[in-house]
Design a protein around this motif. Structure first.
Motif, PDB file in Angstrom:
ATOM      1  N   ILE A   1       0.880  -1.167   0.000  1.00  0.00           N
ATOM      2  CA  ILE A   1       0.000   0.000   0.000  1.00  0.00           C
ATOM      3  C   ILE A   1       0.915   1.214   0.000  1.00  0.00           C
ATOM      4  O   ILE A   1       1.603   1.487   0.994  1.00  0.00           O
ATOM      5  CB  ILE A   1      -0.899   0.015   1.245  1.00  0.00           C
ATOM      6  N   LEU A   2       0.978   1.892  -1.138  1.00  0.00           N
ATOM      7  CA  LEU A   2       1.852   3.062  -1.232  1.00  0.00           C
ATOM      8  C   LEU A   2       1.072   4.264  -0.728  1.00  0.00           C
ATOM      9  O   LEU A   2       0.012   4.607  -1.257  1.00  0.00           O
ATOM     10  CB  LEU A   2       2.293   3.285  -2.676  1.00  0.00           C
ATOM     11  N   LEU A   3       1.599   4.890   0.313  1.00  0.00           N
ATOM     12  CA  LEU A   3       0.856   5.969   0.965  1.00  0.00           C
ATOM     13  C   LEU A   3       1.629   7.279   0.898  1.00  0.00           C
ATOM     14  O   LEU A   3       2.840   7.318   1.144  1.00  0.00           O
ATOM     15  CB  LEU A   3       0.622   5.615   2.446  1.00  0.00           C
ATOM     16  N   HIS A   4       0.940   8.335   0.532  1.00  0.00           N
ATOM     17  CA  HIS A   4       1.546   9.658   0.700  1.00  0.00           C
ATOM     18  C   HIS A   4       0.659  10.486   1.608  1.00  0.00           C
ATOM     19  O   HIS A   4      -0.549  10.554   1.428  1.00  0.00           O
ATOM     20  CB  HIS A   4       1.733  10.379  -0.636  1.00  0.00           C
ATOM     21  N   VAL A   5       1.282  11.079   2.609  1.00  0.00           N
ATOM     22  CA  VAL A   5       0.541  11.940   3.530  1.00  0.00           C
ATOM     23  C   VAL A   5       0.760  13.388   3.106  1.00  0.00           C
ATOM     24  O   VAL A   5       1.902  13.859   3.083  1.00  0.00           O
ATOM     25  CB  VAL A   5       1.007  11.726   4.986  1.00  0.00           C
ATOM     26  N   LEU A   6      -0.329  14.040   2.752  1.00  0.00           N
ATOM     27  CA  LEU A   6      -0.235  15.446   2.327  1.00  0.00           C
ATOM     28  C   LEU A   6      -0.180  16.335   3.547  1.00  0.00           C
ATOM     29  O   LEU A   6      -1.104  16.350   4.356  1.00  0.00           O
ATOM     30  CB  LEU A   6      -1.478  15.814   1.509  1.00  0.00           C
TER      31      LEU A   6
ATOM     32  N   HIS B   1      14.535  16.489   0.889  1.00  0.00           N
ATOM     33  CA  HIS B   1      15.756  15.742   0.594  1.00  0.00           C
ATOM     34  C   HIS B   1      16.348  16.229  -0.722  1.00  0.00           C
ATOM     35  O   HIS B   1      16.805  15.447  -1.538  1.00  0.00           O
ATOM     36  CB  HIS B   1      15.491  14.236   0.519  1.00  0.00           C
ATOM     37  N   GLY B   2      16.238  17.534  -0.984  1.00  0.00           N
ATOM     38  CA  GLY B   2      16.829  18.113  -2.183  1.00  0.00           C
ATOM     39  C   GLY B   2      16.048  17.830  -3.439  1.00  0.00           C
ATOM     40  O   GLY B   2      16.530  18.075  -4.543  1.00  0.00           O
ATOM     41  N   GLN B   3      14.837  17.279  -3.295  1.00  0.00           N
ATOM     42  CA  GLN B   3      14.048  16.995  -4.497  1.00  0.00           C
ATOM     43  C   GLN B   3      12.700  17.699  -4.376  1.00  0.00           C
ATOM     44  O   GLN B   3      12.235  17.965  -3.280  1.00  0.00           O
ATOM     45  CB  GLN B   3      13.850  15.485  -4.628  1.00  0.00           C
ATOM     46  N   PRO B   4      12.058  17.994  -5.526  1.00  0.00           N
ATOM     47  CA  PRO B   4      10.775  18.694  -5.487  1.00  0.00           C
ATOM     48  C   PRO B   4       9.775  17.885  -4.654  1.00  0.00           C
ATOM     49  O   PRO B   4       9.730  16.664  -4.735  1.00  0.00           O
ATOM     50  CB  PRO B   4      10.349  18.746  -6.945  1.00  0.00           C
ATOM     51  N   HIS B   5       9.021  18.584  -3.832  1.00  0.00           N
ATOM     52  CA  HIS B   5       8.099  17.895  -2.957  1.00  0.00           C
ATOM     53  C   HIS B   5       6.756  17.727  -3.646  1.00  0.00           C
ATOM     54  O   HIS B   5       6.412  18.470  -4.558  1.00  0.00           O
ATOM     55  CB  HIS B   5       7.933  18.691  -1.660  1.00  0.00           C
ATOM     56  N   LEU B   6       6.007  16.738  -3.191  1.00  0.00           N
ATOM     57  CA  LEU B   6       4.679  16.504  -3.750  1.00  0.00           C
ATOM     58  C   LEU B   6       3.712  17.465  -3.063  1.00  0.00           C
ATOM     59  O   LEU B   6       3.340  17.258  -1.908  1.00  0.00           O
ATOM     60  CB  LEU B   6       4.255  15.062  -3.500  1.00  0.00           C
ATOM     61  N   ALA B   7       3.321  18.519  -3.788  1.00  0.00           N
ATOM     62  CA  ALA B   7       2.573  19.590  -3.142  1.00  0.00           C
ATOM     63  C   ALA B   7       1.067  19.360  -3.191  1.00  0.00           C
ATOM     64  O   ALA B   7       0.336  19.799  -2.317  1.00  0.00           O
ATOM     65  CB  ALA B   7       2.916  20.933  -3.771  1.00  0.00           C
ATOM     66  N   THR B   8       0.606  18.669  -4.217  1.00  0.00           N
ATOM     67  CA  THR B   8      -0.848  18.515  -4.354  1.00  0.00           C
ATOM     68  C   THR B   8      -1.228  17.035  -4.373  1.00  0.00           C
ATOM     69  O   THR B   8      -0.384  16.165  -4.619  1.00  0.00           O
ATOM     70  CB  THR B   8      -1.339  19.129  -5.680  1.00  0.00           C
ATOM     71  N   ALA B   9      -2.497  16.785  -4.140  1.00  0.00           N
ATOM     72  CA  ALA B   9      -2.997  15.413  -4.150  1.00  0.00           C
ATOM     73  C   ALA B   9      -2.801  14.781  -5.523  1.00  0.00           C
ATOM     74  O   ALA B   9      -2.461  13.600  -5.646  1.00  0.00           O
ATOM     75  CB  ALA B   9      -4.476  15.386  -3.755  1.00  0.00           C
ATOM     76  N   GLU B  10      -2.966  15.601  -6.597  1.00  0.00           N
ATOM     77  CA  GLU B  10      -2.828  15.090  -7.961  1.00  0.00           C
ATOM     78  C   GLU B  10      -1.391  14.654  -8.217  1.00  0.00           C
ATOM     79  O   GLU B  10      -1.137  13.561  -8.740  1.00  0.00           O
ATOM     80  CB  GLU B  10      -3.233  16.155  -9.003  1.00  0.00           C
ATOM     81  N   ALA B  11      -0.443  15.509  -7.813  1.00  0.00           N
ATOM     82  CA  ALA B  11       0.977  15.200  -8.015  1.00  0.00           C
ATOM     83  C   ALA B  11       1.341  13.923  -7.273  1.00  0.00           C
ATOM     84  O   ALA B  11       2.054  13.057  -7.790  1.00  0.00           O
ATOM     85  CB  ALA B  11       1.837  16.363  -7.546  1.00  0.00           C
ATOM     86  N   ALA B  12       0.816  13.807  -6.048  1.00  0.00           N
ATOM     87  CA  ALA B  12       1.122  12.637  -5.231  1.00  0.00           C
ATOM     88  C   ALA B  12       0.567  11.374  -5.888  1.00  0.00           C
ATOM     89  O   ALA B  12       1.253  10.350  -5.986  1.00  0.00           O
ATOM     90  CB  ALA B  12       0.539  12.814  -3.831  1.00  0.00           C
TER      91      ALA B  12
ATOM     92  N   ARG C   1      -1.470  -0.927  -4.057  1.00  0.00           N
ATOM     93  CA  ARG C   1      -2.630  -0.077  -3.940  1.00  0.00           C
ATOM     94  C   ARG C   1      -2.054   1.290  -3.593  1.00  0.00           C
ATOM     95  O   ARG C   1      -0.994   1.367  -2.947  1.00  0.00           O
ATOM     96  CB  ARG C   1      -3.474  -0.603  -2.774  1.00  0.00           C
ATOM     97  N   ILE C   2      -2.685   2.378  -4.013  1.00  0.00           N
ATOM     98  CA  ILE C   2      -2.132   3.676  -3.637  1.00  0.00           C
ATOM     99  C   ILE C   2      -3.143   4.458  -2.812  1.00  0.00           C
ATOM    100  O   ILE C   2      -4.352   4.286  -2.947  1.00  0.00           O
ATOM    101  CB  ILE C   2      -1.649   4.501  -4.845  1.00  0.00           C
ATOM    102  N   ALA C   3      -2.630   5.287  -1.926  1.00  0.00           N
ATOM    103  CA  ALA C   3      -3.498   6.095  -1.064  1.00  0.00           C
ATOM    104  C   ALA C   3      -2.843   7.429  -0.814  1.00  0.00           C
ATOM    105  O   ALA C   3      -1.648   7.491  -0.507  1.00  0.00           O
ATOM    106  CB  ALA C   3      -3.745   5.373   0.256  1.00  0.00           C
ATOM    107  N   VAL C   4      -3.587   8.499  -0.992  1.00  0.00           N
ATOM    108  CA  VAL C   4      -3.092   9.841  -0.658  1.00  0.00           C
ATOM    109  C   VAL C   4      -4.018  10.393   0.414  1.00  0.00           C
ATOM    110  O   VAL C   4      -5.227  10.458   0.227  1.00  0.00           O
ATOM    111  CB  VAL C   4      -3.092  10.767  -1.891  1.00  0.00           C
TER     112      VAL C   4
END
Lengths: 407, 308
Positions: free
Chosen positions: B38-43, B52-63, B82-85
């Motif tokens: 389950i790949l999870l991104h917490v907005l 970490h020196g990389q562009p951050h996931l700013a929006t739910a769509e990007a994530a 499965r993915i979850a934002v």
């Protein structure tokens, strides 16, 4: 035991351990006793040492047989109010112990750098916190330095005593024949007893198997117990020898020259002059500092063991450190005489001994609890007589102090 | 399903390649012993621009786009995701992760931790620690290092199980046996008995006064440890290759040395003080700093629900 050869391998570690028994409380009571009463109180050092050997062995035995320390067993077996009382006494004793260690180290700093005592106290506070922090992260090289500093001075006293050619007949007589010389001598004798037996060490000895394995068979338990007795007897034996040497040197430096009133810790470096000459004062201050700092660290750990055992609670080590150093800082700030304060703190220790000794006798005489390591009858008898004597001495001291009547 | 101890593995990702470093092992575990990641991104409410020196996931769509790309790459390796934002709102990221782990029925949380990389790095390190405390389920942690991230699943073949002689540390065994069996991995049970110099600070106080007795006691402990480990090894399922090893010295250093020959460490952990043994200390955290392989930390009490 198969003669000296079988003991030799243990002499090294036991010698290191003996240094841990020599703390500023010993320095103060030895120097004062020697300065004021010459050889008169030598017998107290011998008696206190034999008593301590017995008590510490009993405590170590309790730990091996039960896998629990003295404080924990008290909590398990006594009613709650008794446990609380015992804990309070143990903490008071821990504070008195720390008062002496802290004051000793502060004096060491003050004597070494010619600071006011209060600055010495603050430096001691900073240093003890630093040692705690370092030790927590597993840095122990300081221990070796400290041990060798105290060890060198301990050795110096023994060597000096031999070189001094004291009156061995008088020494032998006073070492064997109990004698007091007025209320002050009773006070000092009580102090020597407290400084030698050290109640917090009674609790510590029973904590050896803490969180580690417990011997599984009577044979294994006996084996570990034999090593403990060996540790205790050798280390306390060496410590007793050093204490006696210190008292003898104080006697010849101060008492024999009619300088009884000068025999304070601040002047005690004179006892080393015959051997060390101009180095004496630095060497004495360094060893006082070292013994204070190292015993203080051990004392803090003992306090944790005691509190955890009695209350099943712990406080952060640095907090305990901070609390127990307060009485010492207050004593310094009030300008109390350091030597006197040190001696009195050791007397307080002596009053704390029965609170550890009585339950210790009770437990070690209990076959159901101790199994194969249960006391033999004579052991319990001797320990009980010892407890009565210590309580008697404490009561006698109270009596002589409040009535002012002599011995 | 007792045959699948790690059916659902939750992998929190923040979009950085550092966080992705956990993916190969997590994928390897799930492919051998589970069903899906389950790949999870917490907005976060106000995310930093770079992490970490990389562009951050700013929006739910990007994530979602990011997680979807990872998911498709893993699918090529027969690893299903499965993915979850989820929006953190005002909750701490660690709390959200722990909460999602429960809500999504995750059997394991897998994440990278590291103490470097500036403030965010520190925070992420702390997040891993908080997740461990709050999640109440096994957690796979890997210290981020300078390595190129691949998404090829890595299946651990040799497990190291450190035990400290306390029953608490042995709680991990049923779980570990099951894991080893479905990975077809070999197991090493290890115990480190300290020497006089390596006793913990609090244990060293009595040793100051009783050095030879302490040494004798530690020697006895070493002998007992051998017997105990043999006994525990005998509880392994038939056919599982188990070896035992007893070392003497500093616990963390010896375990780190043993860890160089294995590819996963499985051990018990807890969030409370007052337990006996070195589990009570910070052995897991200190070990993590010393090794480059992942640690699978099983909280005490977990074995009742996760094993046969």
């Amino acid at each position: 035991m198969r003669g000296l050869a079988s003991v030799l391998p243990y002499l090294g570690p036991a010698f290191v351990a003996s240094v841990a028994y020599i703390d500023p409380g010993n320095y103060a009571t030895n120097i004062e006793s020697g300065a004021q009463f010459g050889y008169t109180l030598l017998w107290v050092i011998l008696a206190a040492n034999l008593a301590a050997m017995l008590i510490q062995s009993l405590s170590a035995k309790l730990g091996i047989a039960t896998g629990r320390n003295l404080a924990e067993l008290c909590r398990e077996r006594f009613p709650r109010p008794v446990v609380w009382l015992m804990w309070i006494v143990a903490e008071l004793v821990a504070m008195a112990t720390d008062l002496a260690e802290f004051l000793g180290a502060a004096l060491g700093f003050a004597l070494l750098f010619h600071f006011p005592l209060l600055i010495g106290g603050i430096l001691t506070g900073i240093t003890t916190f630093a040692i705690l922090a370092l030790e927590r992260y597993g840095h122990r090289p300081i221990e070796a330095v400290i041990t060798s500093l105290v060890g060198v001075i301990a050795g110096c006293y023994v060597v000096e005593t031999v070189l001094e050619r004291p009156d061995w007949n008088a020494i032998a007589r006073h070492a064997l024949i109990p004698e007091f010389a007025g209320p002050e001598s009773v006070l000092l004798a009580t102090g020597i007893l407290g400084a030698t037996v050290m109640p917090h060490v009674i609790y510590l000895h029973s904590a050896l198997t803490q969180h580690r394995i417990v011997p599984r068979t009577p044979a294994e338990a006996q084996r570990i117990f034999r090593f403990e007795v060996l540790d205790v007897v050798i280390a306390m034996g060496i410590a007793g020898l050093v204490n006696a040497a210190m008292l003898i040197m104080a006697a010849s430096t101060f008492h024999a020259r009619g300088l009884s009133d000068v025999g304070t810790i601040e002047e005690a470096h004179r006892t080393l002059q015959p051997l060390l000459g101009p180095l004496a004062s630095t060497a004495f201050a360094l060893s006082l500092l070292a013994s204070g700092l190292s015993s203080s660290t051990v004392g803090t750990m003992a306090g944790q063991v005691v509190m955890q055992g009695f209350l099943h609670r712990t406080i952060p080590v640095w907090l305990r450190r901070g609390i127990t150093m307060l009485p010492a800082l207050i004593a310094i700030a009030l300008g109390l005489d350091p030597t006197r304060t040190l001696v009195i703190s050791q007397v307080v220790l002596s009053f704390g001994i029965p609170f550890a000794l009585l339950p210790l006798i009770l437990f070690t005489a209990d076959r159901a609890l101790m199994g194969a390591l249960v006391n033999r009858r004579p052991t319990t008898l001797v320990a009980s007589i010892l407890a009565l004597l210590i309580i008697g001495l404490n009561l006698w001291l109270l009596w002589t102090t409040f009535t002012g009547s002599g011995a | 399903m007792s045959e699948i101890p790690l059916a659902h593995i939750l992998v929190p990702l923040d979009g950085s390649s550092l966080a992705e470093q956990i993916l190969p092992v997590a994928a390897g575990l799930v492919r051998a012993c589970g069903r899906e990641l389950i790949l999870l991104h917490v907005l976060e409410p106000s995310p930093p621009e770079r992490i970490h020196g990389q562009p951050h996931l700013a929006t739910a769509e990007a994530a979602a786009r990011y997680l979807d790309r990872i998911s498709r790459e893993l699918a090529e390796q027969r690893v299903f995701c499965r993915i979850a934002v989820i929006a953190a709102d005002n909750a701490a990221v660690a709390t959200v992760i722990a909460r999602q782990a429960r809500a999504l029925g995750a059997d394991l949380i897998a994440l990278t931790t590291h103490g470097r990389g500036g403030l965010r790095g520190l925070l992420f390190g702390r997040i891993a620690q908080q997740v461990l405390q709050q999640a109440e389920r096994p957690t796979l942690v890997l210290r981020a290092t300078e390595r190129s991230v691949s998404l090829l699943p890595e299946t651990p073949q040799h497990l190291l199980i450190p035990l400290d002689g306390s029953p608490a540390s042995e709680h991990v065994l049923p779980f570990a046996w099951q894991l080893a069996r479905c990975l077809a991995a070999t197991v090493t049970l290890a115990r480190v008995v300290p020497t006089l110099e390596h006793l913990s600070f609090s244990e060293s106080a009595p040793a100051v006064f009783l050095p030879t007795a302490t040494a004798a006691l530690l020697e006895l402990e070493r002998q007992h440890a051998e017997q105990d480990l043999q006994h525990l090894a005998a509880t392994a399922p038939a056919g599982l290759p188990v070896t035992v090893v007893v070392r003497q010295g500093d616990v963390v250093a010896e375990l780190a040395a043993l860890a160089t020959d294995v590819d996963l460490v499985v051990m018990t952990t807890h969030g409370r003080a007052g337990l006996p043994g070195w589990l009570a200390g910070s052995v897991a955290a200190r070990l993590l700093e010393r090794v480059t392989i992942p640690l699978l930390l099983v909280p005490i009490g977990r074995q009742e629900t996760s094993t046969i």
